[in-house]
Motif scaffolding. Structure first.
Motif, PDB file in Angstrom:
ATOM      1  N   SER A 279       0.836  -1.206   0.000  1.00 21.29           N
ATOM      2  CA  SER A 279       0.000   0.000   0.000  1.00 21.29           C
ATOM      3  C   SER A 279       0.864   1.246   0.000  1.00 21.29           C
ATOM      4  O   SER A 279       2.095   1.162   0.073  1.00 21.29           O
ATOM      5  N   GLY A 280       0.213   2.382  -0.036  1.00 21.90           N
ATOM      6  CA  GLY A 280       0.943   3.656   0.045  1.00 21.90           C
ATOM      7  C   GLY A 280       0.876   4.208   1.456  1.00 21.90           C
ATOM      8  O   GLY A 280       0.913   5.431   1.650  1.00 21.90           O
ATOM      9  N   GLY A 281       0.754   3.311   2.421  1.00 21.51           N
ATOM     10  CA  GLY A 281       0.647   3.735   3.825  1.00 21.51           C
ATOM     11  C   GLY A 281       2.001   4.065   4.439  1.00 21.51           C
ATOM     12  O   GLY A 281       3.051   3.788   3.862  1.00 21.51           O
ATOM     13  N   GLN A 288       0.766   7.973   9.797  1.00 17.92           N
ATOM     14  CA  GLN A 288      -0.246   8.036   8.730  1.00 17.92           C
ATOM     15  C   GLN A 288      -1.358   9.034   9.083  1.00 17.92           C
ATOM     16  O   GLN A 288      -1.856   9.757   8.226  1.00 17.92           O
ATOM     17  N   GLY A 293      -1.801   8.987   3.737  1.00 19.54           N
ATOM     18  CA  GLY A 293      -1.193   7.970   2.870  1.00 19.54           C
ATOM     19  C   GLY A 293      -0.909   8.530   1.478  1.00 19.54           C
ATOM     20  O   GLY A 293      -1.169   9.710   1.197  1.00 19.54           O
ATOM     21  N   VAL A 294      -0.356   7.677   0.628  1.00 17.40           N
ATOM     22  CA  VAL A 294      -0.029   8.115  -0.747  1.00 17.40           C
ATOM     23  C   VAL A 294      -0.790   7.219  -1.745  1.00 17.40           C
ATOM     24  O   VAL A 294      -0.273   6.180  -2.182  1.00 17.40           O
ATOM     25  N   PRO A 295      -2.029   7.579  -2.090  1.00 18.37           N
ATOM     26  CA  PRO A 295      -2.816   6.707  -2.962  1.00 18.37           C
ATOM     27  C   PRO A 295      -2.167   6.479  -4.335  1.00 18.37           C
ATOM     28  O   PRO A 295      -2.340   5.431  -4.943  1.00 18.37           O
ATOM     29  N   CYS A 298      -0.067   3.283  -4.331  1.00 19.61           N
ATOM     30  CA  CYS A 298      -0.737   2.232  -3.572  1.00 19.61           C
ATOM     31  C   CYS A 298      -1.405   1.236  -4.520  1.00 19.61           C
ATOM     32  O   CYS A 298      -2.254   1.608  -5.332  1.00 19.61           O
ATOM     33  N   VAL A 300      -3.446  -1.088  -3.806  1.00 19.49           N
ATOM     34  CA  VAL A 300      -4.848  -1.320  -3.429  1.00 19.49           C
ATOM     35  C   VAL A 300      -5.735  -0.249  -4.086  1.00 19.49           C
ATOM     36  O   VAL A 300      -6.782  -0.549  -4.667  1.00 19.49           O
ATOM     37  N   PHE A 301      -5.269   0.983  -4.008  1.00 20.11           N
ATOM     38  CA  PHE A 301      -6.016   2.068  -4.654  1.00 20.11           C
ATOM     39  C   PHE A 301      -6.109   1.807  -6.165  1.00 20.11           C
ATOM     40  O   PHE A 301      -7.145   2.019  -6.793  1.00 20.11           O
ATOM     41  N   CYS A 322      -7.656   9.227   2.330  1.00 24.13           N
ATOM     42  CA  CYS A 322      -6.324   8.631   2.426  1.00 24.13           C
ATOM     43  C   CYS A 322      -5.292   9.733   2.653  1.00 24.13           C
ATOM     44  O   CYS A 322      -4.475   9.666   3.560  1.00 24.13           O
ATOM     45  N   ILE A 327      -8.420   7.770   6.960  1.00 20.21           N
ATOM     46  CA  ILE A 327      -8.645   6.315   6.849  1.00 20.21           C
ATOM     47  C   ILE A 327      -7.286   5.614   6.929  1.00 20.21           C
ATOM     48  O   ILE A 327      -6.286   6.122   6.386  1.00 20.21           O
ATOM     49  N   MET A 328      -7.262   4.480   7.599  1.00 17.95           N
ATOM     50  CA  MET A 328      -6.013   3.728   7.725  1.00 17.95           C
ATOM     51  C   MET A 328      -6.021   2.559   6.737  1.00 17.95           C
ATOM     52  O   MET A 328      -7.077   2.091   6.305  1.00 17.95           O
ATOM     53  N   CYS A 329      -4.836   2.076   6.406  1.00 16.73           N
ATOM     54  CA  CYS A 329      -4.723   1.030   5.376  1.00 16.73           C
ATOM     55  C   CYS A 329      -5.474  -0.250   5.756  1.00 16.73           C
ATOM     56  O   CYS A 329      -6.034  -0.911   4.885  1.00 16.73           O
ATOM     57  N   CYS A 332      -9.094   0.171   4.864  1.00 21.40           N
ATOM     58  CA  CYS A 332      -9.211   0.367   3.424  1.00 21.40           C
ATOM     59  C   CYS A 332      -8.977  -0.950   2.659  1.00 21.40           C
ATOM     60  O   CYS A 332      -9.720  -1.305   1.746  1.00 21.40           O
ATOM     61  N   LYS A 333      -7.952  -1.681   3.096  1.00 15.89           N
ATOM     62  CA  LYS A 333      -7.647  -2.971   2.445  1.00 15.89           C
ATOM     63  C   LYS A 333      -8.783  -3.965   2.673  1.00 15.89           C
ATOM     64  O   LYS A 333      -9.130  -4.746   1.784  1.00 15.89           O
TER      65      LYS A 333
HETATM   66 FE1  SF4 Z   1      -3.816   2.779  -0.067  1.00 15.38          FE
HETATM   67 FE2  SF4 Z   1      -6.063   2.846   1.259  1.00 15.38          FE
HETATM   68 FE3  SF4 Z   1      -3.735   2.875   2.564  1.00 15.38          FE
HETATM   69 FE4  SF4 Z   1      -4.528   4.984   1.192  1.00 15.38          FE
HETATM   70  S1  SF4 Z   1      -5.519   4.135   2.977  1.00 15.38           S
HETATM   71  S2  SF4 Z   1      -2.496   4.091   1.152  1.00 15.38           S
HETATM   72  S3  SF4 Z   1      -5.590   4.046  -0.534  1.00 15.38           S
HETATM   73  S4  SF4 Z   1      -4.551   1.210   1.317  1.00 15.38           S
END
Ligand code: SF4
Length: 367
Positions: A279-281, A288, A293-295, A298, A300-301, A322, A327-329, A332-333
């Motif tokens: 992820s970009g977490g 975070q 985070g860095v979508p 990432c 997942v994004f 993000c 929101i935490m990874c 989101c995951k």
């Molecule tokens: Fe990726 Fe979601 Fe984490 Fe953002 S919050 S870095 S979109 S997994």
């Protein structure tokens, strides 16, 4: 030079400049209900797409060609091509799906019988299960090795191509086997086949590809010009899409099972893969919350953008949440994994149902 058999291309901007691929950009505004891959700039480039737009606008004949090389298991990155074919089918295009068993033989050493099996039980089955109607009259799925018109056309076209040109485009050397050298000419014929008399004559044709396939497009466009007098070919159009990043952060590849979600994976497997994707977490939850985070970095994004989230609004909301650390990874995951699992629960049933239909597709006489 781009090598279509081994390139991993990442610098899209440099590529477009270097090879004269035009941005797709504003063209999407001229399309009624553009594909989400266009909307989200995943399809980033094009050549001569204007004539495809015109055909769609006027409801006149056009074709889309997208080959498949049966060389391994299909992963979710390959789904992008099928999604585009489904979209073009709804827009009224004739669909041509050459199965590159000759290329698989010459470039990968896969024998013809193995290619046929793989094409039926992996590729064609998935195409049907994803929603492409291969039984329609204007759909032409064929094995290169079984299409006589194709073989004849490739031979005719190869008269106006010489070794120096092939070496300059593909880097062939004196030790490259002749079958491998000839394979691109078969692909050129695949792309021009819809414009032959047997297939209804000259018409706009679009080939949706990854940028690694651009050497074939450039060669085809040049050859189409050389044979204008004989066949009255129109230069084929093309679109270029970005590749999906692998779940591990590098290229998604069938040869690296951890990097890819395969269309034959079970719902449980895909759920697990999404949960452990890169992820970009940040390093810690605290960091975070503070930095976000860095979508853009990432995987997942990326899965949500390419495949899972149909709503632009929800995607934007997630991007914001993000970036501002709300929101935490983990959460989101979990959401993305559950969406992926739901998709695969339905899809694995569809795959089972599609197998029977898939066995009959190649029984039809190729055009
Ligand atoms: Fe990726 Fe979601 Fe984490 Fe953002 S919050 S870095 S979109 S997994």
């Amino acid at each position: 030079m781009i090598d279509p058999w081994s390139s991993a291309i990442i610098d899209y901007e440099k590529l477009t400049k270097q090879f004269g691929i035009k941005p797709f950009g504003n063209l999407k505004e001229e399309i009624n209900n553009p594909h989400h891959l266009m909307q989200r700039n995943i399809i980033f480039g094009q050549r001569d797409y204007g004539r495809i737009l015109k055909s769609m606008r006027e409801g006149s004949d056009f074709a889309v060609v997208s080959g498949m090389m049966p060389s391994g298991k299909m992963h979710i990155g390959h789904k992008m091509i099928v999604d585009q074919l489904i979209w073009y089918q709804k827009k009224g295009a004739d669909i041509y799906i050459p199965i590159a068993d000759m290329e698989a033989y010459s470039a990968r050493g896969i024998d013809f019988e193995a290619s046929r099996e793989l094409a039926i039980y992996e590729y064609i089955t998935n195409y049907i299960a994803l929603g492409l109607d291969l039984e329609k009259e204007n759909v032409n799925v064929y094995l290169q090795s079984e299409n006589r018109n194709l073989g004849d056309l490739a031979y005719i076209l190869s008269k106006k191509v010489n070794f120096n040109e092939m070496r300059a485009i593909y880097g062939f050397s004196g030790s490259t086997n002749i079958a491998h050298m000839y394979a691109p000419l078969i692909q050129v014929a695949d792309i021009l086949l819809p414009q032959t008399e047997e297939c209804g004559g000259p018409k706009p044709t679009v080939v949706p590809v990854g940028p690694d396939q651009d050497p074939h497009i450039r060669l085809t466009r040049d050859i189409a010009e050389r044979f204008k007098g004989k066949f009255n070919f129109m230069s084929p159009s093309s679109t270029y899409h970005r590749f999906m990043t692998g779940l591990t952060g590098d290229k998604m590849s069938s040869s690296k099972p951890k990097s890819a979600i395969f269309l034959s994976d079970s719902p449980k497997e895909v759920e697990k893969k999404v949960k452990s994707a890169k992820s970009g977490g940040r390093e810690s939850l605290e960091e975070q919350r503070k930095l976000g985070g860095v979508p853009e970095d990432c995987t997942v994004f990326e899965l949500l953008v390419y495949h899972l989230e149909p709503s632009e609004k929800k995607l934007e909301e997630l991007r914001e949440s993000c970036k501002n650390g709300s929101i935490m990874c983990g959460e989101c995951k979990k959401n993305a994994a559950s969406m992926m699992k739901n998709f695969f629960e339905e899809f694995s049933h569809k795959r089972e149902e599609a197998k029977e239909k898939a066995q009959k597709i190649l029984d039809r006489e190729p055009k």
